[in-house]
Structures are given as C-alpha cells and as structure tokens.
Design a protein around this motif. Structure first.
Motif, mmCIF file in Angstrom:
data_model
loop_
_atom_site.group_PDB
_atom_site.id
_atom_site.type_symbol
_atom_site.label_atom_id
_atom_site.label_comp_id
_atom_site.label_asym_id
_atom_site.label_seq_id
_atom_site.Cartn_x
_atom_site.Cartn_y
_atom_site.Cartn_z
ATOM 1 N N ARG A 92 0.832 -1.192 0.000
ATOM 2 C CA ARG A 92 0.000 0.000 0.000
ATOM 3 C C ARG A 92 0.874 1.251 0.000
ATOM 4 O O ARG A 92 2.077 1.196 0.243
ATOM 5 C CB ARG A 92 -0.916 0.005 1.222
ATOM 6 C CG ARG A 92 -1.884 -1.160 1.310
ATOM 7 C CD ARG A 92 -2.897 -0.897 2.421
ATOM 8 N NE ARG A 92 -2.259 -0.453 3.657
ATOM 9 C CZ ARG A 92 -1.966 -1.229 4.681
ATOM 10 N NH1 ARG A 92 -2.236 -2.533 4.620
ATOM 11 N NH2 ARG A 92 -1.412 -0.738 5.768
ATOM 12 N N ASP A 94 1.032 3.731 2.161
ATOM 13 C CA ASP A 94 1.697 3.993 3.440
ATOM 14 C C ASP A 94 2.854 3.029 3.681
ATOM 15 O O ASP A 94 3.885 3.408 4.268
ATOM 16 C CB ASP A 94 0.702 3.965 4.604
ATOM 17 C CG ASP A 94 -0.085 2.672 4.698
ATOM 18 O OD1 ASP A 94 0.038 1.804 3.802
ATOM 19 O OD2 ASP A 94 -0.850 2.528 5.679
ATOM 20 N N GLU A 95 2.728 1.796 3.205
ATOM 21 C CA GLU A 95 3.822 0.830 3.356
ATOM 22 C C GLU A 95 5.014 1.201 2.484
ATOM 23 O O GLU A 95 6.178 1.027 2.898
ATOM 24 C CB GLU A 95 3.313 -0.568 3.003
ATOM 25 C CG GLU A 95 2.275 -1.102 3.984
ATOM 26 C CD GLU A 95 1.614 -2.376 3.498
ATOM 27 O OE1 GLU A 95 1.183 -3.180 4.356
ATOM 28 O OE2 GLU A 95 1.506 -2.580 2.261
ATOM 29 N N PRO A 112 4.591 5.560 11.894
ATOM 30 C CA PRO A 112 3.294 6.041 11.385
ATOM 31 C C PRO A 112 3.204 7.563 11.315
ATOM 32 O O PRO A 112 2.638 8.113 10.358
ATOM 33 C CB PRO A 112 2.294 5.457 12.386
ATOM 34 C CG PRO A 112 2.962 4.260 12.946
ATOM 35 C CD PRO A 112 4.404 4.632 13.037
ATOM 36 N N TYR A 127 -4.780 8.876 0.385
ATOM 37 C CA TYR A 127 -4.548 7.704 -0.464
ATOM 38 C C TYR A 127 -3.675 6.654 0.237
ATOM 39 O O TYR A 127 -3.173 5.735 -0.404
ATOM 40 C CB TYR A 127 -3.874 8.125 -1.769
ATOM 41 C CG TYR A 127 -4.698 9.087 -2.588
ATOM 42 C CD1 TYR A 127 -5.538 8.628 -3.592
ATOM 43 C CD2 TYR A 127 -4.654 10.459 -2.341
ATOM 44 C CE1 TYR A 127 -6.311 9.513 -4.341
ATOM 45 C CE2 TYR A 127 -5.422 11.353 -3.081
ATOM 46 C CZ TYR A 127 -6.239 10.870 -4.073
ATOM 47 O OH TYR A 127 -7.005 11.745 -4.809
ATOM 48 N N ALA A 128 -3.521 6.770 1.552
ATOM 49 C CA ALA A 128 -2.562 5.932 2.273
ATOM 50 C C ALA A 128 -2.834 4.438 2.108
ATOM 51 O O ALA A 128 -1.890 3.631 2.076
ATOM 52 C CB ALA A 128 -2.563 6.307 3.758
ATOM 53 N N LYS A 129 -4.093 4.027 1.986
ATOM 54 C CA LYS A 129 -4.423 2.599 1.956
ATOM 55 C C LYS A 129 -4.586 2.044 0.539
ATOM 56 O O LYS A 129 -4.956 0.878 0.369
ATOM 57 C CB LYS A 129 -5.702 2.342 2.762
ATOM 58 C CG LYS A 129 -5.610 2.786 4.224
ATOM 59 C CD LYS A 129 -4.407 2.167 4.940
ATOM 60 C CE LYS A 129 -4.313 2.632 6.387
ATOM 61 N NZ LYS A 129 -3.097 2.107 7.059
ATOM 62 N N ARG A 130 -4.303 2.856 -0.449
ATOM 63 C CA ARG A 130 -4.408 2.371 -1.828
ATOM 64 C C ARG A 130 -3.096 1.718 -2.260
ATOM 65 O O ARG A 130 -2.038 1.927 -1.653
ATOM 66 C CB ARG A 130 -4.752 3.513 -2.786
ATOM 67 C CG ARG A 130 -6.123 4.108 -2.524
ATOM 68 C CD ARG A 130 -6.555 4.997 -3.662
ATOM 69 N NE ARG A 130 -7.812 5.678 -3.385
ATOM 70 C CZ ARG A 130 -8.441 6.459 -4.241
ATOM 71 N NH1 ARG A 130 -7.916 6.678 -5.452
ATOM 72 N NH2 ARG A 130 -9.578 7.038 -3.911
ATOM 73 N N HIS A 131 -3.202 0.947 -3.350
ATOM 74 C CA HIS A 131 -2.008 0.362 -3.966
ATOM 75 C C HIS A 131 -1.584 1.230 -5.155
ATOM 76 O O HIS A 131 -2.415 1.959 -5.725
ATOM 77 C CB HIS A 131 -2.292 -1.067 -4.419
ATOM 78 C CG HIS A 131 -2.334 -2.052 -3.288
ATOM 79 N ND1 HIS A 131 -3.454 -2.227 -2.509
ATOM 80 C CD2 HIS A 131 -1.378 -2.893 -2.784
ATOM 81 C CE1 HIS A 131 -3.207 -3.149 -1.579
ATOM 82 N NE2 HIS A 131 -1.948 -3.561 -1.730
#
Length: 350
Positions: A92, A94-95, A112, A127-131
């Motif tokens: 993702r 954030d990752e 974080p 958009y942190a949780k998008r790929h």
C-alpha cells in the motif's frame, strides 16, 4: 542541521570511457541545483556518485562536512526520486512510504507519524491505503517523493522525476516541488533533467553538462541573459548564434555593421553573436537586418519567422500576426544593442 553537496574533482570511468570528467561543483545548504544537459552528458552519473551507486575513479564527494565517497548509500542521509517511481506494487501507499524508515531501523513507534507527515506534505494523505496500481502517474510520483522525504534527508536527489508525466502533470508537479522546497528550506536539492523549462522554473542555479564535463554554472537569469558559451546559449533557451567579425565599435555580420558591446574583444577577431529570438523585432529599428522569409511557424501567441540574411538563418519570435507573411517576402528585423551577447567563436566548454 543544514547540509550541502561538494564535488571535488570527481571523475567516473568505465574502462577507457570517461563518463564524468573532473567535476568540481558545490551545492549550497538549502539550494536547488539543476544538472541540465543532453543524454550522455554525465549529469545522472554525478547524481549517482552522490547517492553512492557509482564509485568515483578519482576525486571526493562531500555531504555537509562529511566525506561520503566510501560510505554505502544508506549512511549518506539522502532521499532519492527516480523517473519510474520504483514503488513496490504489492505494498500500500503507506507501506511504500514507510519502507525507507524501516530499512534504516527507525523506531517503530515513530514510523506512522513520519509516514502521515510525508503524505500530507505531498497531498497524498487520503490515499494511504491504496495500492500504486490505483493511482495516476502524478500520484505515484507524489508517493515516491513522500517516501524520500519521510527519512528527513539532508539532501534530496531527483533523477528526471517528471519525464514520464504528460505536460499538464509536469507543470503541476513543478509547482508542487517548488512549494515543497519552500517548506523544507534546509534540504539541498540536486535535480537532474534534460528539460530546460524544469531547470529554469525550479533551480536557484543551473549546472550545464555536456560530454562528461561541466560547461557552465550560474543562476537561470545569468545563463539565459549572459551565457558564456555557444553550448549554454543553445541549450538554455533558444538562440540565434550568428558568426561575426569584431570591429572597433561593434561587429560585422554578413556585410552589415551592427552596434553591440564588444567587451574588449580584439578588432578583426572572429566571434559569435547571441541574440534571443523573442528580442528580435519586426520592422525598422537599431541593428536592422534585411532578409527574406524562408519559413513561418505559428505557435499560438507568437509566430516564429525564419529569415535568410546573407545566407544565414535568423529566428524572430513576434506577436501573432493577423496576416501570415508569404515565403520569400523581404522584411526587416532589428534588435537592441544591449540584447546581444558576444561569445568567443568556438568556445563550448567551461
């Protein structure tokens, strides 16, 4: 703590081929330095020498007060953004942004907050949780910049970061990069590009590279208005480069006497006169040149006229003409003496 970059005679060779030749250059703390040049000019090699991805054959690289020539990349305190984003597709957003922090074994509890800060700074907080596959090209590039900023680098390296974007996205990202720099005034930016608009828009200074060597360096205004070499004049902006012969109070071009500053050049010497096309006017005026139109290009707000003057092609960018002049028509061009720069003939390196 502020930091900068210093190249001390940095040379990179691959076998018998020299790809960077004795580069000596300083990027000041908080400065944006653009390395501008054509493909193969040595600009990306210089950036990679700072990053630690290539080892100089000679010379030293400093970041701030540290000699980092022999340090691995992860110990140099740099962030880097490349042309193709280099995001991990299975992670993702954030990752991806957290990756550099985790690789440097940053305290887990702080990760974080650092990620959220970097994403907000680049306008990607939502958009942190998008790929990556769910993002546009411009959004992916913002994530790549956020990842570089998350480690709070002393130096940010950008290698052709906008070249994969379309013209409208590039314009928007340039504005974003300028805004980011205002928010991070202590971070030095080394920005590699072959696009003169990017360099002129973003950089405090531009280092012009060609054939593995530094050719010129100065502010965008200095290089545009008073280039030192023919290469700089032609690569930074667009220029008429006219072969002339120095006279006592000006120059001779194609049999026409022109009044321009000669700055102590010896009478009779061959030289090159640099005049920007937008400073060439249509009609009578100082330094009048008579010629015939050989080509006309409509460019929206302007017409570019190509005019044959004594066997030499002179370019003039004039306000959009109501009636396009026919090819072969004889016209007069002119330019002000102070708008011309005299260059030593054949001087193309620094």
């Amino acid at each position: 703590m502020t930091s900068g970059i210093r190249f001390d005679g940095v040379t990179v060779r691959y076998g018998d081929t020299t790809v960077l030749d004795a580069l000596t250059l300083t990027v000041g703390p908080g400065e944006v330095m653009a390395l501008l040049g054509p493909s193969g000019s040595g600009k990306t090699t210089a950036l990679r020498a700072v990053a630690g991805f290539v080892q100089p054959s000679a010379g030293r690289v400093h970041i701030g007060e540290r000699d980092v020539t022999d340090l691995p990349p992860y110990k140099r305190g740099i962030g880097m953004v490349v042309q193709q984003y280099a995001l991990f597709p299975h992670m993702r957003v954030d990752e991806n942004v957290a990756f550099g922090l985790k690789a440097r074994k940053h305290p887990r509890a702080e990760v974080p907050g650092r990620v959220a800060e970097a994403l907000e700074m680049t306008g990607m907080g939502a958009y942190a949780k998008r790929h990556p596959r769910e993002l546009s090209g411009g959004q992916q590039q913002r994530v790549a910049i956020a990842r570089a900023l998350a480690i709070r680098p002393d130096v940010l390296l950008l290698d052709e970061p906008l070249s994969a974007l379309d013209a409208q996205l590039r314009s928007g990202m340039l504005a974003e990069l300028a805004r980011l720099h205002r928010e991070l005034p202590d971070v030095s930016l080394l920005y590699v590009t072959h696009d003169q608009v990017e360099a002129l828009t973003l950089a405090d200074r531009i280092a012009v590279m060609d054939k593995a060597r530094l050719q010129d360096c100065g502010t965008p205004q200095e290089l545009y208005r008073r280039p030192r070499t023919e290469f700089t004049a032609s690569f930074v902006g667009n220029a008429n480069l006219l072969p002339v012969r120095v006279a006592a109070d000006g120059v001779d071009f194609a049999g026409t006497a022109l009044k321009v500053p000669v700055d102590g050049a010896a009478p009779g010497a061959a030289a090159t006169l640099c005049v920007r096309p937008h400073l060439v006017g249509l009609g009578d005026g100082p330094n009048a040149l008579r010629g015939r139109i050989s080509e006309v290009q409509w460019r929206g707000a302007t017409h570019r006229l190509y005019v044959d003057v004594g066997g030499h092609r002179v370019k003039a960018d004039v306000r959009e003409l109501r009636d396009t002049p026919p090819l072969g028509q004889e016209i007069t061009l002119h330019f002000a003496p102070e708008d011309a720069v005299l260059l030593a003939a054949g001087v193309n390196d620094g």
